[in-house]
Design a protein around this motif. Structure first.
Motif, short mmCIF file in Angstrom:
data_model
loop_
_atom_site.label_atom_id
_atom_site.label_comp_id
_atom_site.label_asym_id
_atom_site.label_seq_id
_atom_site.Cartn_x
_atom_site.Cartn_y
_atom_site.Cartn_z
N LYS A 167 -88.91 -26.89 23.35
CA LYS A 167 -88.77 -28.33 22.96
C LYS A 167 -89.80 -28.81 21.92
CE LYS A 167 -88.85 -33.15 24.88
NZ LYS A 167 -88.88 -33.89 26.14
N ARG B 199 -85.84 -34.73 29.06
CA ARG B 199 -85.64 -33.41 29.30
C ARG B 199 -87.02 -32.58 29.00
NH1 ARG B 199 -80.69 -35.70 28.54
NH2 ARG B 199 -78.96 -34.77 29.86
N TYR C 80 -81.42 -38.09 24.28
CA TYR C 80 -81.47 -37.09 25.18
C TYR C 80 -82.56 -36.06 25.38
CZ TYR C 80 -79.39 -32.09 25.67
OH TYR C 80 -79.24 -30.95 26.14
#
Length: 226
Positions: A50, A45, A41
């Motif tokens: 993050k 991205r 995932y």
């Protein structure tokens, strides 16, 4: 010689080994599944925060085991919300059970699997995945039949490394699960107690056993890379 053989086949010697393998297997299943899913995932991205999220995920690799054990006690202790919920559901606290050992092992092993999975999926050619999508493959089919096979070499290495790390977990396990023979006593904690009590014969047998198991795991990775 007879004394050595009696130790080798005694319940006192075999119990920690069996429990360690059991804990490593169960925590390994959890770590491999969630590490692979999260690694896939987050592999490509980009979003705000993050870096912070990944730093939190990787923290168990650098934090002292006692700190990890402390946080597990705070999160799952009898006075915490999670601890009370677990005690209400299962009529017993999770601390000082073999499930506590599973959680401790999973927490310290997860960063290895996550980092391996993330690197593996980043190395997959996105053009091949897009070609499968253009041919009508769903995202789940792309994941299982394209991404995972292409990333399998690194994923397998991550699986073995995380299992080996779970097998060797000591500090957080000792704090959170304790050292109850036949219940939570894994090989690392058994070695510690054996040395502390002066039983060097058993300590050596456990050391040789875990070194041999870890050696075979790492050898499997090296053979996979050849």
């Amino acid at each position: 010689m007879d004394s050595l053989l009696s130790n080798l086949f005694s319940e006192e010697f075999l119990s920690p080994i069996i429990l360690s393998l059991k804990v490593a297997a169960v925590s390994g299943i959890l770590v491999i599944f969630w590490g692979t899913v999260l690694g896939r995932y987050l592999a490509r991205r980009l979003f705000r925060g993050k870096a912070i999220l990944e730093t939190i995920i990787m923290l168990p690799m650098v934090l002292p085991p006692t700190v990890i054990g402390f946080f597990l006690i705070v999160i799952f202790g009898r006075n915490s919300f999670a601890g009370k919920a677990i005690e209400w559901l299962f009529h017993q606290p999770i601390m000082f059970t073999w499930w506590a050992a599973v959680i401790a092992a999973a927490v310290v092993a997860f960063p290895l699997m996550y980092q391996s999975a993330k690197s593996a999926f980043q190395g997959v050619d996105i053009a091949i995945e897009n070609a499968a999508r253009l041919d009508g493959a769903s995202e789940s089919k792309v994941f299982f039949f394209v991404s995972i096979p292409l990333a399998s070499r690194v994923l397998i290495s991550g699986c073995i490394l995380s299992l080996a790390r779970a097998l060797g977990e000591f500090g957080a396990t000792l704090m959170f699960a304790g050292n109850i023979p036949g219940v939570t006593q894994t090989v690392p904690t058994a070695i510690y107690i054996a040395i502390d009590s002066g039983n060097m014969t058993l300590a050596w047998l456990w050391v040789i056993s875990i070194v041999l198991i870890s050696f075979l795991m790492l050898l499997a990775i090296r053979k996979k890379e050849v």
